[in-house]
Design an enzyme around this catalytic site. Structure first.
Site, PDB file in Angstrom:
ATOM      1  N   GLU A  64      -0.528  -9.315  -0.486  1.00 21.96           N
ATOM      2  CA  GLU A  64      -1.941  -9.603  -0.204  1.00 21.96           C
ATOM      3  C   GLU A  64      -2.771  -9.573  -1.482  1.00 21.96           C
ATOM      4  O   GLU A  64      -3.676 -10.392  -1.678  1.00 21.96           O
ATOM      5  CB  GLU A  64      -2.479  -8.598   0.825  1.00 21.96           C
ATOM      6  CG  GLU A  64      -1.876  -8.842   2.212  1.00 21.96           C
ATOM      7  CD  GLU A  64      -2.113  -7.690   3.182  1.00 21.96           C
ATOM      8  OE1 GLU A  64      -1.932  -6.524   2.777  1.00 21.96           O
ATOM      9  OE2 GLU A  64      -2.475  -7.952   4.338  1.00 21.96           O
ATOM     10  N   GLY A  79       0.689  -5.004   1.053  1.00 23.00           N
ATOM     11  CA  GLY A  79      -0.536  -5.077   0.252  1.00 23.00           C
ATOM     12  C   GLY A  79      -0.305  -5.699  -1.116  1.00 23.00           C
ATOM     13  O   GLY A  79      -1.231  -6.248  -1.714  1.00 23.00           O
ATOM     14  N   ALA A 103       0.864  -1.175   0.000  1.00 23.65           N
ATOM     15  CA  ALA A 103       0.000   0.000   0.000  1.00 23.65           C
ATOM     16  C   ALA A 103       0.903   1.228   0.000  1.00 23.65           C
ATOM     17  O   ALA A 103       2.060   1.155   0.414  1.00 23.65           O
ATOM     18  CB  ALA A 103      -0.886  -0.020   1.234  1.00 23.65           C
ATOM     19  N   GLU A 121       5.037  -5.108   7.133  1.00 26.09           N
ATOM     20  CA  GLU A 121       4.309  -4.051   7.849  1.00 26.09           C
ATOM     21  C   GLU A 121       4.856  -3.812   9.252  1.00 26.09           C
ATOM     22  O   GLU A 121       4.828  -2.688   9.754  1.00 26.09           O
ATOM     23  CB  GLU A 121       2.816  -4.392   7.932  1.00 26.09           C
ATOM     24  CG  GLU A 121       2.063  -4.287   6.610  1.00 26.09           C
ATOM     25  CD  GLU A 121       2.089  -5.550   5.766  1.00 26.09           C
ATOM     26  OE1 GLU A 121       2.946  -6.447   6.019  1.00 26.09           O
ATOM     27  OE2 GLU A 121       1.258  -5.657   4.851  1.00 26.09           O
TER      28      GLU A 121
HETATM   29  N1  DAK Z   1       4.591   3.255  -0.691  1.00 24.64           N
HETATM   30  C1  DAK Z   1       4.985   4.435  -1.233  1.00 24.64           C
HETATM   31  N2  DAK Z   1       6.114   4.577  -1.954  1.00 24.64           N
HETATM   32  C2  DAK Z   1       6.904   3.492  -2.125  1.00 24.64           C
HETATM   33  C3  DAK Z   1       6.578   2.222  -1.584  1.00 24.64           C
HETATM   34  C4  DAK Z   1       5.345   2.134  -0.829  1.00 24.64           C
HETATM   35  N3  DAK Z   1       4.884   0.969  -0.314  1.00 24.64           N
HETATM   36  N4  DAK Z   1       7.541   1.354  -1.899  1.00 24.64           N
HETATM   37  C5  DAK Z   1       8.446   2.037  -2.623  1.00 24.64           C
HETATM   38  N5  DAK Z   1       8.064   3.326  -2.758  1.00 24.64           N
HETATM   39  C6  DAK Z   1       8.755   4.412  -3.474  1.00 24.64           C
HETATM   40  C7  DAK Z   1       9.976   4.882  -2.689  1.00 24.64           C
HETATM   41  O1  DAK Z   1       9.603   5.815  -1.694  1.00 24.64           O
HETATM   42  C8  DAK Z   1      10.791   5.507  -3.794  1.00 24.64           C
HETATM   43  O2  DAK Z   1      10.260   6.760  -4.100  1.00 24.64           O
HETATM   44  P1  DAK Z   1      11.219   8.082  -4.199  1.00 24.64           P
HETATM   45  O3  DAK Z   1      11.950   8.146  -2.931  1.00 24.64           O
HETATM   46  O4  DAK Z   1      12.121   7.743  -5.390  1.00 24.64           O
HETATM   47  O5  DAK Z   1      10.268   9.198  -4.459  1.00 24.64           O
HETATM   48  C9  DAK Z   1      10.509   4.589  -4.975  1.00 24.64           C
HETATM   49  O6  DAK Z   1       9.307   3.910  -4.677  1.00 24.64           O
HETATM   50  C10 DAK Z   1      11.601   3.548  -5.189  1.00 24.64           C
HETATM   51  O7  DAK Z   1      11.794   2.869  -3.977  1.00 24.64           O
HETATM   52  P2  DAK Z   1      13.247   2.658  -3.305  1.00 24.64           P
HETATM   53  O8  DAK Z   1      14.168   3.766  -3.663  1.00 24.64           O
HETATM   54  O9  DAK Z   1      13.016   2.363  -1.880  1.00 24.64           O
HETATM   55  O10 DAK Z   1      13.723   1.345  -4.112  1.00 24.64           O
HETATM   56  P3  DAK Z   1      14.719   0.228  -3.585  1.00 24.64           P
HETATM   57  O11 DAK Z   1      14.976  -0.639  -4.774  1.00 24.64           O
HETATM   58  O12 DAK Z   1      15.889   0.819  -2.864  1.00 24.64           O
HETATM   59  O13 DAK Z   1      13.909  -0.617  -2.479  1.00 24.64           O
HETATM   60  C11 DAK Z   1      11.923  -1.785  -1.643  1.00 24.64           C
HETATM   61  C12 DAK Z   1      12.749  -1.369  -2.889  1.00 24.64           C
HETATM   62  C13 DAK Z   1      10.641  -2.451  -2.157  1.00 24.64           C
HETATM   63  C14 DAK Z   1      12.709  -2.784  -0.795  1.00 24.64           C
HETATM   64  C15 DAK Z   1      11.610  -0.509  -0.796  1.00 24.64           C
HETATM   65  O14 DAK Z   1      11.042   0.477  -1.673  1.00 24.64           O
HETATM   66  C16 DAK Z   1      10.637  -0.762   0.309  1.00 24.64           C
HETATM   67  O15 DAK Z   1      10.986  -1.299   1.370  1.00 24.64           O
HETATM   68  N6  DAK Z   1       9.380  -0.330   0.107  1.00 24.64           N
HETATM   69  C17 DAK Z   1       8.338  -0.422   1.134  1.00 24.64           C
HETATM   70  C18 DAK Z   1       7.849  -1.840   1.274  1.00 24.64           C
HETATM   71  C19 DAK Z   1       6.793  -1.957   2.360  1.00 24.64           C
HETATM   72  O16 DAK Z   1       7.077  -1.699   3.556  1.00 24.64           O
HETATM   73  N7  DAK Z   1       5.608  -2.345   1.968  1.00 24.64           N
HETATM   74  C20 DAK Z   1       4.470  -2.490   2.925  1.00 24.64           C
HETATM   75  C21 DAK Z   1       3.666  -1.212   2.946  1.00 24.64           C
HETATM   76  S1  DAK Z   1       2.353  -1.300   4.150  1.00 24.64           S
HETATM   77  C22 DAK Z   1      -5.346  -2.425   4.436  1.00 24.64           C
HETATM   78  C23 DAK Z   1      -4.961  -3.018   3.263  1.00 24.64           C
HETATM   79  C24 DAK Z   1      -3.606  -3.099   2.930  1.00 24.64           C
HETATM   80  C25 DAK Z   1      -2.650  -2.547   3.741  1.00 24.64           C
HETATM   81  C26 DAK Z   1      -3.035  -1.940   4.907  1.00 24.64           C
HETATM   82  C27 DAK Z   1      -4.381  -1.879   5.259  1.00 24.64           C
HETATM   83  N8  DAK Z   1      -6.747  -2.344   4.820  1.00 24.64           N
HETATM   84  C28 DAK Z   1      -7.754  -2.977   3.952  1.00 24.64           C
HETATM   85  C29 DAK Z   1      -7.154  -1.728   6.000  1.00 24.64           C
HETATM   86  C30 DAK Z   1      -1.252  -2.646   3.311  1.00 24.64           C
HETATM   87  C31 DAK Z   1      -0.218  -2.082   3.980  1.00 24.64           C
HETATM   88  C32 DAK Z   1       1.119  -2.102   3.322  1.00 24.64           C
HETATM   89  O17 DAK Z   1       1.344  -2.633   2.264  1.00 24.64           O
END
Ligand code: DAK
Length: 257
Positions: A111, A108, A65, A131
């Site tokens: 998921e 997400g 997400a 998360e």
């Molecule tokens: N959200 C927003 N931006 C993201 C992102 C994300 N999840 N993942 C990556 N980006 C953006 C980065 O901020 C970066 O943007 P700029 O800084 O260039 O503006 C760009 O994508 C490239 O990312 P990186 O520079 O970080 O790229 P790397 O290759 O170094 O690293 C990575 C890739 C995938 C390991 C890293 O980007 C990362 O750790 N990303 C976050 C992964 C994460 O934590 N995902 C979980 C998010 S929480 C719900 C339903 C669903 C959910 C919640 C509630 N309900 C129905 C209530 C879901 C929650 C989640 O998914």
């Protein structure tokens, strides 16, 4: 409709949705989720479509997400806007959906892949529920579906540590149906989707419904459900056609009736 965050195409009888927010690694913001819902609705209503494929880019199926969009919420706004819940739309699709996953499928994104009917993974795929590293837990079924796919021990480890799983581990654990070389991912997935789309659509839909029932009920109830569905199929012209074609040693021509 003009889509900004996804690309939508028809390839014969297959509907193809490509998540397309490359700068954010296909992070699922509310606009993308709404567009995905619209695209899936249109494919579900389109009688020429027999199967749907959802894919992303080489680098990311979806990195979760959109953290930047979620960040400012408080409980009240998350609850009242039903934050990210429209996401569940995928599981209401009556036609099969295959996830073709390359690169990151995190949070997400993982998921979303698990909401599809099955996952074909590129050898580059990485699955995870990170998360916990953001101070939250999975919110779109991750704690429930991942546990059903891979068992408690592995799901618990992934959810509690945020560790990612590579494609081989995902296949070994039953999360994905098979692994293909990254360059062949879309072609192989479309081939599977085309095969499904050639069969009788009502039979395909009932097969999907029956397998899904296994997750929602006891074994004896599930078997009873399957038997009734099986018996009901003898009311279809396509059952006659399938069995006649077998006897006549020809390819069946299903008419979705
Ligand atoms: N959200 C927003 N931006 C993201 C992102 C994300 N999840 N993942 C990556 N980006 C953006 C980065 O901020 C970066 O943007 P700029 O800084 O260039 O503006 C760009 O994508 C490239 O990312 P990186 O520079 O970080 O790229 P790397 O290759 O170094 O690293 C990575 C890739 C995938 C390991 C890293 O980007 C990362 O750790 N990303 C976050 C992964 C994460 O934590 N995902 C979980 C998010 S929480 C719900 C339903 C669903 C959910 C919640 C509630 N309900 C129905 C209530 C879901 C929650 C989640 O998914």
């Amino acid at each position: 409709m003009g889509y900004k965050n996804i690309r939508v195409e028809k390839r014969g009888k297959v509907g193809l949705v490509t998540l397309d927010r490359p700068k954010a690694l296909n992070a699922l913001n509310s606009e993308l989720i709404a567009e995905l819902g619209t695209a899936l609705d249109s494919f579900d209503e389109d009688e020429r479509i027999g199967c749907v494929v959802i894919t992303g880019s080489e680098k990311a199926f979806a990195a979760g997400a959109d953290i930047k969009e979620m960040h400012p919420h408080d409980f009240s706004s998350a609850y009242q806007t039903d934050l990210i819940t429209p996401f569940d739309r995928v599981s209401r699709n009556r036609k099969p959906i295959i996830a073709a996953v390359a690169g990151y499928a995190l949070g997400g994104g993982c998921e979303l892949a698990m909401l599809c009917d099955f996952i074909i993974a590129a050898d580059t795929a990485k699955f995870g529920q990170p998360e916990i590293t953001l101070g939250v837990i999975p919110g779109a079924g991750g704690t429930q579906r991942l546990t059903r796919f891979v068992g408690k021990s592995k799901a618990m480890e992934m959810v509690l540590t945020g560790r990612m799983m590579d494609a081989e581990e995902a296949e070994r654990s039953g999360l994905v149906s098979r692994i293909v070389p990254a360059d062949d991912l879309l072609e192989e997935t479309l081939k599977a989707a085309e095969k499904i789309a050639e069969f009788s659509l009502p039979v395909v839909m009932m097969a999907k419904e029956s397998v899904d029932r296994a997750y929602e009920t006891t074994l004896s109830e599930g078997v009873r459900f399957e038997r009734r569905v099986f018996q009901a199929m003898f009311a279809l012209e396509d059952q006659k056609e399938g069995m006649t074609a077998f006897s006549e040693k020809r390819t069946p021509q299903f008419r979705n009736k």
